[in-house]
Structures are given as structure tokens and as C-alpha cells.
Design a protein around this motif. Structure first.
Motif, short mmCIF file in Angstrom:
data_model
loop_
_atom_site.label_atom_id
_atom_site.label_comp_id
_atom_site.label_asym_id
_atom_site.label_seq_id
_atom_site.Cartn_x
_atom_site.Cartn_y
_atom_site.Cartn_z
N HIS A 124 0.81 -1.23 0.00
CA HIS A 124 0.00 0.00 0.00
C HIS A 124 0.84 1.27 0.00
O HIS A 124 0.50 2.25 -0.65
N ILE A 180 1.34 -6.23 -5.17
CA ILE A 180 0.04 -6.04 -4.53
C ILE A 180 -0.43 -7.41 -4.05
O ILE A 180 -0.37 -8.39 -4.80
N HIS A 207 -3.09 -8.93 -3.74
CA HIS A 207 -4.06 -9.70 -4.55
C HIS A 207 -3.50 -10.09 -5.91
O HIS A 207 -4.14 -10.82 -6.65
N ASP A 232 -8.01 -6.41 3.80
CA ASP A 232 -8.16 -5.51 2.67
C ASP A 232 -9.41 -5.93 1.92
O ASP A 232 -9.59 -7.10 1.62
N HIS A 267 -10.41 -5.76 -1.08
CA HIS A 267 -10.35 -6.37 -2.41
C HIS A 267 -9.84 -7.81 -2.41
O HIS A 267 -9.50 -8.36 -3.46
N SER A 302 -3.11 -1.01 -10.13
CA SER A 302 -4.01 -1.47 -9.05
C SER A 302 -4.34 -2.94 -9.17
O SER A 302 -4.19 -3.55 -10.23
N CYS A 303 -4.86 -3.49 -8.07
CA CYS A 303 -5.18 -4.93 -8.04
C CYS A 303 -6.31 -5.27 -9.00
O CYS A 303 -6.57 -6.44 -9.26
N CYS A 329 0.56 -0.48 -4.78
CA CYS A 329 -0.80 0.04 -4.93
C CYS A 329 -0.78 1.42 -5.56
O CYS A 329 -1.69 1.80 -6.28
N CYS A 388 -3.65 4.07 -6.77
CA CYS A 388 -4.98 3.55 -6.52
C CYS A 388 -5.56 4.22 -5.28
O CYS A 388 -6.73 4.54 -5.23
N LEU A 389 -4.73 4.41 -4.27
CA LEU A 389 -5.24 5.10 -3.08
C LEU A 389 -4.32 6.22 -2.64
O LEU A 389 -4.63 6.91 -1.66
N ASN A 439 -10.28 0.81 -8.87
CA ASN A 439 -11.64 0.37 -8.57
C ASN A 439 -12.50 1.36 -7.82
O ASN A 439 -13.67 1.13 -7.59
N ARG A 486 -9.98 10.00 -3.28
CA ARG A 486 -9.34 8.69 -3.20
C ARG A 486 -7.90 8.73 -3.74
O ARG A 486 -6.98 8.16 -3.18
S1 SF4 Z 1 -7.64 -1.51 -4.07
FE1 SF4 Z 1 -5.82 -0.33 -4.48
S2 SF4 Z 1 -5.02 0.03 -2.44
FE2 SF4 Z 1 -6.42 -1.65 -2.24
S3 SF4 Z 1 -5.15 -3.49 -2.53
FE3 SF4 Z 1 -5.96 -2.91 -4.51
S4 SF4 Z 1 -4.36 -1.70 -5.42
FE4 SF4 Z 1 -3.98 -1.75 -3.26
#
Ligand code: SF4
Lengths: 499, 177
Positions: free
Chosen positions: A92, A136, A138, A157, A159, A379-380, A440, A443-444, A462, A468
């Protein structure tokens, strides 16, 4: 470490407890969905009339939601029950620039060091920033073969739903639950309801209309709370046609539809993906396991609590225009009018007005007139090799618009390496994209990759919530090919015209 | 209302469980210079010290960050009332002794319209009373017990150690090879 045992860990209890064998059980069990089968096989204890205590096969840990959980263990002098089923990485907060430089942000650095310290103290395998397997959480779970069909998987998390693509029950949990799983390898859960999401039809142009578009469309239709309390099972020929990477994109965004988890029954695509991965069973164990995996499906007459069906054969690419992932339009449409959009729901109307104000968009603006300042491919949801390869086809031989800053952030070090082997990094770099280290990232925006206030971004992530990707930043969710085309043109385009 | 609004991510980097109250609804409460926004309800002195947070549909959607629950608690709220909650957030509340109450949308509307009245929440009897409103709410017995008795749920589960070991033996739970 526990001793190596002869059987893999995902065979259902019926193999062992029934004197009459599996056949006897199958004959007598009422029809069930795949989710119910996985659930039933993992019940350790049932509180009468209350929640079930479920056994957890895989626990994935990252730096942001775990420090307080490890503190809790230390406070009570508790151990991690199954460090051998627990795996950690840092994703992250990690910078995606040069890895050999120290981390500038001190609080991020502390979180990262804290995870390393906790893993070594509690005996947990860690893929740290220097590891060739970092990425990441995931993305690396499936990559390493930690994610297997029929298993229960948790991570602090939301996701975590991504792993459901393998026919696993995978769900995000809070930090107290992380501590609970560390200490007991179990989790108390009320059984969610089941929701069949059937997608049918052959997409005319599967390179231009992707799994991301299919999922944005589903969320647009069922709403961001449409799946609350449910586990979604994606089914139908439009799902079984998909690669594993695309299936992960679908399951990943189950949480954006409010669902507890999402899953897809395993088939030969799944089994071929898992075969040969580092932590997947090998040889005879694999054969035995895959027989069981192939049998894992919802029974033909199984009942779902809810169901919907959509035909995706003429679906256009989707673009989000608002501040939640249900506020989505076809690329060929205009930004909607809040009154029409809300169809009489006053709270929805207010939300749409606020969203348009935040996004600085006027109703009636064609989606293809919206200009972007930034493009984020990562991102994931969309940072796997296939995502990058597809996007590179759009980018090849073209140049990023001078008014756009664009970056590609591979989901893992393995993805990055493989992409570089295929020369994808060169294609992106030559076009003017930045090519970053895995994590990540934007993404955040917990690391330095963030939007400035007012900046507008085409993002393959996502969530398009306010702020965000950086305070005041404006996010439009799209597929990797749509993001790539937006980088070139400086505005959204219907990528079907390009592919 | 998503968790990115409840606690923006720039405050997720702490490694403790406390001290998040000052970051609650940060981007709504404070402007870009860090000054309180006068039009945001929590900045109205009239509401100082309130213990019940009223909210709309799908409260706590988005990420699994328990920081959202920690911030609500640290700020001084003991309960949240909304027509619906996101699943993970709902769990995170009860894990931290926050009572999350689901009421019908009209009942929540009534509470919003009559927010100057005292609200009394009775967990043992599962009722909410405020002005003319007398509503009952659902909560599962297990959660209620854990909330009322302030039980340590890990401690409870560890008492089932025999069952967990039996499960592991029965299923031959082995580490990945
Ligand atoms: S949504 Fe974004 S911050 Fe959360 S695990 Fe996936 S890539 Fe990382």
C-alpha cells in the motif's frame, strides 16, 4: 513449521469421515451452491442459532491493517497459530520510484519496518520490498499459487474478493479480525446470502470491451449496495470465456457492488493457471486436487437468494462519471442529468448533484469530450500482465498527449519482469508513459503518487470516491485499453474504433 | 458515505489504534488550510459531545480499514444509526464496542428531522426512543452478548482450541508445499 503431510489441505472432510465414501454424501446432500459447499466444509464450530466459526486456509497480511493486530497479540502474549498458512507483503505504502533509495515519508517507513519486525518475530513468510515476489497482495497470491480453489482466504483488505476468481471464498476483514485469525486461524461469520450474477453473450470486440467494462456495468445496474450481505457467483458463457486475469478483475470489484465476496466456479482455465505455481500442490497431489476442484460447482438445481442476468454482447466500453463506482455511463453517452439518473430517489439525486459538482462536470456533456490530465494503469483490478499487454497494443507507435502525465504501475515484481522481457516497458516508455515499480500506488495515493486538487484522471483502479487518489482529485474508472487511449488523445475515446 | 471520507488515507499510516478522532471526516470538517468548515455539522458547537451518529444508506462502504471505526469511537460516538451499513464496517463497529443500529429509512428520516431531541438507545431490549418514535431494531444474539459483556472474542474462540485442532487433524491442514 508443521510437518509435511501426505494429503493436500483442501479435500473435503467427507473424504475422511464417511465410511461410505463421497458418493454416499453426494446422493444425500440437498442441492447447494459452490459457496455453500465451501462454507460447509470449513465449519469448525456452529454456535446454535448464531454465527459459524470457519477455518481459514490462507491469511494474507500487509503493512497498513496489521500493526495493531500484532500489538494485540503481544499485549495478550498470544502466538500466531499457523504462521505456515500466513504470508505477508508490503504494497500500500511502498514508493514506486527507485527502490534503492530510502523511503522519504517517515510514517510509511515506520509501517514498513513494523511489518518486517512483526513477521520475523512471529515467524511469518514476508515478501519485502527487495523480494522478486513483492507486489500487490491480490496479485501475488494467485501468482505464487497461494490462492487455490475451494479454500477460504482472508486479508485485511476489502479487495480480497479478487481471489474468488479461483472458486475460493475470499473476503476482506478488519484489523480486529486480522488479530483473531492470527491467533486462532478461524473467523466468526454469519453465513452470507447467495446472489447469482449471470453474464451471457459473446462480446463483438473482446479487446476493446473488457472484463472491467462488464463489471462496471454490473455495478451500475445492481448498485453499490446491491450485493450487501451476499456472495456473488458470476456465471454464464461470458464469464467462462474469460481468462483468469479477467476473472480476477470481475471478482475484485465485487466489493464495489457491496458484496461480501464474489466467486467463479473453477474449470480447466483455473486449473491450467494454478498448475506449476510455487505454492500449489505438485504431482499426484495436484491431480487429486484438480479432480476435486473440477467437481466444485453449484448444483444445477441449487437455489440462490437473488439473481440477475445481463447480456453483454453489444456492451460498449464503460466510464464512471461520479464519485461512486455505480455512477457509470457508456462511452457513447453523455454525463447524465441528476434528475433522470436518480429516477425519483431524492437521496440519489442529491448524491448525483454533489458528485457532478465535485467532478466539475455538466449534465449533457458527451463522455468523449471529457479531458484528462493524468492516466493511471495499475491497481489490483488491472495491473496484471494481460492488462498491460492489451494496453500496450493501443499505445504502440503512438505518443501520450503533451497535456497528460501517464504512468504504468505493474501489480508485482513478477509482472514487471515478465512485461520487460516482452518489451512492453519500451512501448510504454517510448510513448511517454512512466514505467514504475510495483505497488498500490495511485490507486489510493498513500505513497507519493497522488493527484493534485482538481486534476482529472483516467484510472484502471476500482474506486472513484472523493479524494481517493489525492485530495480534490477527480477519478474516472475505465479499463486499461480505455485508459491507454485517453492518454494518447488527452480525452476519452471509444476504443472500439482503435482495436 | 465511504470509508475514504470517514478517515482519509493520509491518516492510515499510524501503527496505533487510538488518536484517530481528530481525523474523523477530515476532508469534510476542515478546508485545505486545515481550518474548520463552518457548514459541517460536527463543527457546530450545538452538537459537541453527542454520542450517536446519524447516517444514511450504505454507511461505511469501501475499504476494510478499521481506522474508520476507531475514529468514530475516539471522537466520542458510541453508536451509529443508519438505514444500512456496509458489511465489513458493521463488523468493525461491533469489534470495537460501537453499536451499529439499522432502522427503516423513514425512521432515520424522522431522527434527522428531529435531531434536537434526545435519542435513547436500549441494547438489551433492542429499542430506539426519540420523541414520537419508538422503534425496535434487529441484532444477532452473539453480537449483542459480545457488546453487552465486552467479551474478548479471541479469548472465546481460543476456548474452542480442541475443536480447531480436531478440524485441522480431520482435514489434514498442511502448509503449502
Ligand atoms: S484496491 Fe488499491 S489500495 Fe487496495 S489493494 Fe488494490 S491496489 Fe492496493
Amino acid at each position: 513449521m508443521a510437518e509435511k503431510l501426505t494429503e493436500p489441505n483442501f479435500l473435503p472432510p467427507v473424504y475422511f469421515i464417511s465410511p461410505f465414501g463421497l458418493f454416499f454424501h453426494l446422493q444425500n446432500l440437498p442441492p447447494a451452491t459452490i459457496f455453500e459447499k465451501i462454507w460447509n466444509e470449513h465449519i469448525v464450530y456452529q454456535e446454535p442459532g448464531g454465527p459459524s466459526l470457519l477455518y481459514i486456509d490462507r491469511h494474507l497480511v500487509h503493512e497498513v491493517t496489521s500493526p495493531q493486530a500484532f500489538d494485540g497479540l503481544r499485549e495478550k502474549r498470544r502466538k500466531v497459530r499457523r504462521p505456515d498458512l500466513t504470508y505477508a507483503t508490503m504494497d500500500h505504502n511502498v514508493p514506486t520510484s527507485n527502490r534503492s533509495l530510502p523511503i522519504v515519508d517517515q510514517t510509511s517507513a515506520v509501517q514498513i519496518q513494523t511489518l518486517a519486525k512483526n513477521c520475523s518475530e512471529f515467524g511469518i513468510t514476508l515478501f519485502d520490498m527487495k523480494s522478486p515476489d513483492q507486489g500487490i497482495v491480490h496479485v501475488i497470491g494467485p501468482e505464487l499459487g497461494l490462492t487455490l480453489p475451494g479454500t477460504t482466504i482472508v486479508c485485511g483488505d476489502s479487495h480480497t474478493s479478487t481471489h474468488g476468481a479461483f472458486g475460493a471464498f475470499a473476503l476482506g476483514i478488519g484489523t480486529s479480525e486480522v488479530e483473531h485469525v492470527l491467533a486462532t486461524q478461524c473467523l466468526w461469520l454469519d453465513r452470507p446470502k447467495t446472489f447469482a450474477v449471470t453474464l451471457t453473450g459473446k462480446r463483438k470486440n473482446p479487446h476493446a470491451v473488457t472484463a472491467k467494462d462488464m463489471m462496471l456495468y454490473v455495478i451500475r445496474k445492481i448498485g453499490t449496495a446491491g450485493g450487501t450481505g451476499h456472495v456473488l457467483e458470476y456465471r454464464g458463457d461470458a464469464i467462462s470465456d474469460l481468462s483468469m486475469e479477467n476473472r480476477m478483475t470481475i471478482c475484485n470489484m465485487s466489493i464495489e457492488a457491496g458484496a461480501r465476496a464474489g466467486l467463479i466456479a473453477p474449470d480447466t482455465t483455473t486449473i491450467d493457471f494454478v498448475r506449476g505455481r510455487r505454492y500449489a500442490p505438485k504431482g499426484e497431489h495436484f491431480e487429486k486436487a484438480s479432480e476435486y476442484w473440477e467437481s466444485l460447482a453449484s448444483d444445477p438445481n441449487a437455489k440462490f437468494d437473488k439473481s440477475v442476468e445481463f447480456n453483454v454482447s453489444s456492451l460498449p466500453p464503460q466510464v464512471s462519471w461520479g464519485t461512486n463506482p455505480g455512477m457509470v455511463a457508456d462511452v457513447t453517452e453523455n454525463v447524465p442529468d441528476p434528475t433522470e439518473y436518480s429516477a425519483g430517489n431524492e437521496n440519489e439525486r442529491k448524491a448525483a448533484i454533489r458528485a457532478l459538482e465535485y467532478m466539475a462536470l455538466d449534465p449533457g456533456t458527451p463522455i468523449t469530450d471529457i479531458k484528462v490530465d493524468r492516466v493511471f494503469i495499475g491497481s489490483c483490478t488491472n495491473s496484471r500482465l494481460e492488462d498491460l499487454a492489451e494496453a500496450s497494443i493501443v499505445v504502440k507507435g503512438r505518443k501520450v498527449s503533451p497535456s497528460v502525465r501517464a504512468m504504468v504501475v505493474p501489480g508485482s515484481q513478477q509482472v514487471k519482469l515478465e512485461a520487460e522481457r516482452l518489451g512492453l516497458d519500451r512501448i510504454f516508455r517510448e510513448a511517454g508513459f512512466e514505467w514504475r515499480e510495483s505497488g498500490c500506488s495511485m490507486c489510493l495515493g498513500m505513497n507519493p503518487d497522488i493527484l493534485s486538487p482538481g486534476e482529472r484522471c483516467a484510472s484502471t483502479s476500482n474506486r472513484n470516491f472523493e479524494g481517493r487518489q489525492g485530495s480534490g482529485g477527480r477519478t474516472h474508472l475505465v479499463s486499461p485499453v480505455m485508459a491507454a487511449a485517453a492518454a494518447i488523445e488527452g480525452r476519452f475515446v471509444d476504443v472500439r474504433e482503435w482495436l | 458515505m465511504d470509508t475514504d471520507q470517514i478517515v482519509p488515507k493520509q491518516f492510515l499510516k499510524l501503527t496505533s489504534k487510538t488518536g484517530y478522532g481528530k481525523y474523523l471526516f477530515y476532508d469534510w470538517r476542515f478546508d485545505s488550510e486545515g481550518r474548520p468548515r463552518s457548514d459541517f455539522v460536527l463543527n457546530d458547537p450545538k452538537y459537541a459531545g453527542r454520542q450517536i451518529l446519524l447516517a444514511r444508506d450504505n454507511f461505511g462502504s469501501g475499504s476494510s480499514r478499521e481506522h474508520a471505526a476507531w475514529a468514530i469511537l475516539d471522537y466520542g460516538f458510541r453508536a451509529v444509526i443508519a438505514p444500512s451499513f456496509a458489511d465489513i464496517f458493521y463488523n468493525n463497529c461491533s469489534k470495537n464496542g460501537i453499536l451499529a443500529v439499522r432502522l427503516a429509512a423513514e425512521q432515520v428520516d424522522y431522527l434527522f428531522e428531529n435531531h434536537d431531541q434526545d435519542i435513547s438507545l436500549d441494547l438489551p431490549n433492542q429499542t430506539v426512543v426519540a420523541g414520537n418514535l419508538k422503534a425496535s431494531f434487529e441484532i444477532d444474539e452473539f453480537r449483542k452478548k459480545v457488546l453487552l459483556e465486552g467479551l474478548d472474542s479471541i479469548g472465546l474462540t481460543l476456548k474452542l482450541g480442541k475443536e480447531i485442532s480436531a478440524y485441522e487433524a480431520r482435514n489434514r491442514v498442511a502448509p503449502p508445499t
